[in-house]
Every structure is written in structure tokens, then in C-alpha cells.
Motif scaffolding. Structure first.
Motif, PDB file in Angstrom:
ATOM      1  N   VAL A 359      -6.351  42.431  27.481  1.00  0.00           N
ATOM      2  CA  VAL A 359      -6.890  42.349  28.836  1.00  0.00           C
ATOM      3  C   VAL A 359      -5.826  42.783  29.843  1.00  0.00           C
ATOM      4  O   VAL A 359      -4.679  42.340  29.784  1.00  0.00           O
ATOM      5  CB  VAL A 359      -7.357  40.919  29.156  1.00  0.00           C
ATOM      6  CG1 VAL A 359      -7.850  40.814  30.599  1.00  0.00           C
ATOM      7  CG2 VAL A 359      -8.458  40.500  28.199  1.00  0.00           C
ATOM      8  N   GLY A 390     -10.504  41.401  33.221  1.00  0.00           N
ATOM      9  CA  GLY A 390     -11.670  41.537  32.359  1.00  0.00           C
ATOM     10  C   GLY A 390     -11.794  42.918  31.757  1.00  0.00           C
ATOM     11  O   GLY A 390     -12.693  43.172  30.950  1.00  0.00           O
ATOM     12  N   VAL A 392     -10.208  46.027  29.403  1.00  0.00           N
ATOM     13  CA  VAL A 392      -9.369  46.153  28.217  1.00  0.00           C
ATOM     14  C   VAL A 392      -8.618  47.476  28.257  1.00  0.00           C
ATOM     15  O   VAL A 392      -9.198  48.527  28.581  1.00  0.00           O
ATOM     16  CB  VAL A 392     -10.223  46.072  26.931  1.00  0.00           C
ATOM     17  CG1 VAL A 392      -9.359  46.259  25.691  1.00  0.00           C
ATOM     18  CG2 VAL A 392     -10.945  44.731  26.871  1.00  0.00           C
ATOM     19  N   ARG A 407     -14.203  44.380  29.224  1.00  0.00           N
ATOM     20  CA  ARG A 407     -14.261  43.410  28.133  1.00  0.00           C
ATOM     21  C   ARG A 407     -15.698  42.964  27.885  1.00  0.00           C
ATOM     22  O   ARG A 407     -16.106  42.740  26.745  1.00  0.00           O
ATOM     23  CB  ARG A 407     -13.371  42.207  28.459  1.00  0.00           C
ATOM     24  CG  ARG A 407     -13.199  41.265  27.287  1.00  0.00           C
ATOM     25  CD  ARG A 407     -12.192  40.173  27.576  1.00  0.00           C
ATOM     26  NE  ARG A 407     -11.810  39.490  26.349  1.00  0.00           N
ATOM     27  CZ  ARG A 407     -10.887  38.542  26.294  1.00  0.00           C
ATOM     28  NH1 ARG A 407     -10.247  38.182  27.383  1.00  0.00           N
ATOM     29  NH2 ARG A 407     -10.588  37.954  25.157  1.00  0.00           N
TER      30      ARG A 407
END
Length: 507
Positions: A359, A390, A392, A407
Motif C-alpha cells: 500500500v 489504498g 497498491v 487495493r
């Protein structure tokens, strides 16, 4: 000796540009252009009218308006009063807008002629809300409130308190109820400084074309850069590839902010008109999520100066940007953090090393301190000053960020992580594919499997079976879409971002 907490104030940014370069063009639309002196006077006069409605320091004022001079002047008039801007997404339903107005506890609603009917509906549902109708008088080129007198004695602020809240901007609510992100003047200031240190600042020649929605942070932050830098901006009500390309060629545009689908349409229009961009265009700032590699390679072959960027409402727009010098060397990277921003990649509460996905977390003076009256959401998202985005991504060995996906969009199939953006990029590399979107579909055996939705280029006859065969040669078997559905259009938000959560509705 006890240290007392002090607030840092700066001169009003628009006033300072008006003092320094009064006759320089500050803002223009296809019909009107104003100098900084004229722009400043418009903001002062409108602030004197807003004060008559009872708007004052700390008032929360909702704005429902299209991209244009009424919106822009209103932003600066509210700054003069120390009021808090709450820009409304014009694409929301009436019920959604009513919920937002009540959640933020707005005391007034300002609207323009385009949304007068919706404003009336809102007023009928919320009769205690003060209302003002913004108008642009074409003859006098004056922005004003309809049938509202001026208060010449209104207490206008000559300084900007950096810690004060400039705006409350609601997130799109991809994970439930929308939240109001607190945007301070400090965030706007440091975002502008960080951007200029990265992209360069050419006060005499820079011109930023604004065709992003002003109710999103990307558009609003350009309005602040306009007056902090003292540069000209050109505001377009809507995105039109032909008009945007024409402005770039004819009006000395040096910087433009777009998302991938907008840039694709601009390049297609460029081909249709057999034109190319002039050398005055020094930066095409590309945000809105991971960019398809074929698009970046196409721009590189044309010498279109694309600079990828990564940011979100909570980071006041740009947080990470690829410098122009690295644009080709780090194709596909969002770059390194802007100077005020710290970045780290976290996985299960641990900072991971280079090339390891996790993250994306951000910290710094341009990052929000939280959500309006949402202490639980703030505590869940921000810890020790670090914002968990949130999203990635991973850092390469030189510290350059590569954004993989949201995410929330991550597909976990048989224990394997699948990033929709990777599959989309593979499909977009096919010459017949114009747009692609991928999401997860429940599966009894694997938990989830990816499925794809594709818009073909006009005249294409390719089939889903042929596209699957193409993808099978380029993707690991577990990443291969279970099905590819051919559709006419993909769901996108007002700034052009793909809404993957809406894709299953196309089935």
C-alpha cells in the motif's frame, strides 16, 4: 520558556499577483480574458455581495456550477471572506447532493445558470439554506449574484492563514459513504511549491490549460497555482479534443492536465487533422491511474512531453510526479515524491523494500490531516501522520514509484494477486482496442476470476475469442480473463477515471 502556537499567514495570493503584474493576463475562456487586476476586482466585488447573504469566516458554502468564470471568481471571493468552499459534483443525483449538503452542514448554496433548476429543487428540500445565483453579465463581463446588493463594509481578509480550511471535498465513496476531505491553504501552498520545483516554473511564458472538472482537486489545485505562480490559465467548460488541440497550437499552452482517455482522444484528433503539437507545449501532466504503456510509447514516438503523476484528493492533487528529464528513462513510472512529500510502501504494517508491492503511504504538509467529522475514518486512514492511500504500488531500486492498482480493485484468485491495470494494459496494446476495463467476478473454485470489458475502435471486426487468444500469449494463465465482453462504452467519472466497481452492471 513556553512555546506558543503561532499561525503562519501569507498575503492573499490573487491580490499579490494583481499588485505585482496588474496588466498580465490571468485567466481566459474562449470568450473572455481578464488581467490579474480585473480578476482581483471581480473577486472583491463578489465577496461584498456574498457577505450580504450572511457568508462570513468559517461559513460552509456549497457551489454547484460548471467550469467557468462564475466558479473561478466564487472560489476567490470565498477566500476573501475566510469561508469554506464545498464544491458539489454536478453529476450526482438530487438525493446524493442533498445528503452531502446536510452532512457538511452547509449554510448556503451558490449555483450558476446551468444548474438553476437543480438548485431550486435543493432549495425546496432544504428551505433553511441561503441561496445565491451566480451570473456572468456578457455585456459588462462581470460575475455577480443575481438581485443581491453589495456590502461595501464587508470585512474582507487581506491575508491567508495557512492552517485554515480552504475547502471540504468529498471523495467518490468507492468504499461506502462519501467522506469530506479537509483541504487547507497549507496543502494548496506546498502542493504548488512541490509541483513547481519538479516541473519548473516559467512565470513569463507558462500557460496552464484547465479542462478538468473544477469540483475535483485536480481542477481546484490549478486555480491555486494560477495565483500563487502568477501565470495565465485557460478554462474550458468541457473537454473537447478538437478545441483543446486548437488551443495548444494557437494560444501558447505550455502545461495541460489530463487523464489517459482524454490524451488518447487528443492524439486521435491530432492524427485526423494531420497536426502536431508546437514546442511551446512543455508538459502534458497525465494522472488518473496507471497509464497504458502503448499510450506512453505512442507519445514518446511523437515527442509529446508526457509526465506521469500520481495523487488523490487527500494529497491535494499531485504527490508523486515524474520529472520531464526522466519521462523516457522511466516509462510507466509515476516518478519520485514531490519535495514536501514522504512516501513508503507498507504490507501488513511493515515497510517493504524495493520491487515489493504494498500500500502506498504518504506524509507531508500537502497531505490532509483527516476527514470532516469522521474521527473513525481519519484514525483508520492516517496514523502518525502517514496516509494509507489504498493504492497498491512498488518502488524500484532508484526510488521511483510504479502504481499497480487500487487495493479495492485487486482481484485475489486462488491466493494469487491480480492487478486489473496489468490486464487492461495488455488488451490496450492491441491495435483494435480503444478502451478496456477489468474487474473480478465471484467464482466457486478460485474465489474470484478476472473478466474484461472492451470498446473496439470504429470499424473493427475482431471477436472476443481472438482477443482472448491475443491475451493468452502475453499473460500468465491465472491472469487471463474468464471472458471478454464487447461493449459500447465504459463507466467513467467526471474526470475520466475508469469506475471498475460499475463494470459488472454492464453484464
Amino acid at each position: 520558556m513556553n512555546k506558543t502556537e503561532e499561525t503562519t499567514n501569507l498575503p492573499n495570493w490573487l491580490q499579490r499577483s494583481a499588485d505585482n503584474t496588474p496588466q498580465k493576463i490571468a485567466i481566459s475562456t474562449p470568450e473572455i480574458e481578464w488581467t490579474f487586476a480585473e480578476f482581483n476586482q471581480q473577486a472583491i466585488q463578489l465577496a461584498q455581495q456574498l457577505a450580504t447573504l450572511g457568508i462570513q469566516q468559517g461559513s460552509r458554502v456549497a457551489l454547484l456550477a460548471s467550469n467557468g468564470l462564475p466558479f473561478v471568481v466564487c472560489v476567490h471571493a470565498l477566500i476573501r471572506l475566510g469561508a469554506i468552499l464545498v464544491p458539489l459534483n454536478v453529476r450526482l443525483t438530487l438525493d446524493e447532493q442533498l445528503w452531502l449538503l446536510q452532512d457538511v452542514e452547509a449554510m448556503a448554496l451558490l449555483s450558476d445558470e446551468h444548474y438553476a433548476e437543480r438548485a431550486t429543487e435543493i432549495q425546496q428540500s432544504l428551505p433553511t439554506l441561503a441561496e445565491g445565483r451566480l451570473q456572468l453579465e456578457r455585456a459588462t463581463q462581470q460575475v455577480s449574484l443575481l438581485n443581491v446588493p453589495h456590502d461595501p463594509d464587508a470585512p474582507l481578509l487581506d491575508e491567508i492563514e495557512l492552517e485554515a480550511t480552504q475547502a471540504i471535498m468529498y471523495t467518490s465513496g468507492t468504499t461506502g459513504t462519501p467522506k469530506g476531505v479537509i483541504i487547507t491553504y497549507k496543502m494548496q501552498w506546498w502542493n504548488a511549491v512541490g509541483s513547481a520545483l519538479n516541473l519548473g516554473h516559467q512565470a513569463d511564458t507558462d500557460c496552464w490549460l484547465l479542462c478538468m472538472p473544477l469540483f475535483h482537486i485536480g481542477g481546484l489545485s490549478i486555480l491555486m497555482k494560477n495565483v500563487i505562480y502568477g501565470i495565465r490559465i485557460i478554462v474550458y467548460e468541457k473537454f473537447d479534443a478538437r478545441l483543446i488541440n486548437q488551443a495548444i497550437r494557437e494560444q501558447g499552452v505550455s502545461i495541460i492536465s489530463v487523464v489517459a482517455i482524454m490524451l488518447q482522444r487528443m492524439l486521435a484528433e491530432l492524427d485526423a487533422s494531420q497536426q502536431r503539437y508546437p514546442a511551446t507545449l512543455r508538459c502534458v501532466l497525465l494522472g488518473g491511474g496507471p497509464a497504458p504503456r502503448p499510450l506512453l510509447e505512442d507519445c514518446a514516438s511523437r515527442n509529446v512531453p508526457v509526465v506521469q503523476t500520481y495523487g488523490l484528493t487527500e494529497s491535494c492533487s499531485q504527490a508523486v510526479t515524474l520529472s520531464p528529464a526522466d519521462a523516457l528513462r522511466k516509462l510507466g513510472s509515476a516518478g519520485r515524491p514531490l519535495l514536501p512529500v514522504q512516501l513508503r510502501i507498507m504490507d501488513e504494517g511493515v515497510v517493504v523494500g524495493p520491487t515489493q508491492p504494498g500500500v502506498i503511504c504518504l506524509k507531508g504538509p500537502s497531505i490532509t490531516t483527516g476527514y470532516d467529522h469522521r474521527p473513525d475514518a481519519t484514525a483508520a486512514t492516517i496514523q502518525d501522520g502517514w496516509l494509507a492511500t489504498g493504492d497498491v504500488g512498488y518502488l524500484d531500486n532508484e526510488g521511483y514509484l510504479y502504481v499497480l492498482d487500487r487495493r479495492n480493485d485487486l482481484i485475489i484468485s486462488g491466493g494469487e494477486n491480480i492487478y486489473p491495470a496489468e490486464i487492461e494494459a495488455t488488451l490496450l496494446a492491441h491495435i483494435e482496442v480503444e478502451e478496456a476495463g477489468v474487474c473480478g467476478q465471484p467464482d466457486a473454485k478460485w474465489g474470484q476470476v478476472p473478466i474484461a470489458f472492451v470498446c473496439l475502435r470504429p470499424g473493427s471486426q475482431i471477436t472476443s475469442t481472438e482477443l482472448l487468444a491475443y491475451a493468452a500469449q502475453r499473460l500468465a494463465r491465472y491472469k487471463l480473463p474468464r471472458a471478454i465482453h464487447l461493449v459500447q462504452q465504459l463507466p467513467r467519472n467526471s474526470s475520466g477515471k475508469l469506475l471498475r466497481r460499475e463494470l459488472p452492471k454492464l453484464l
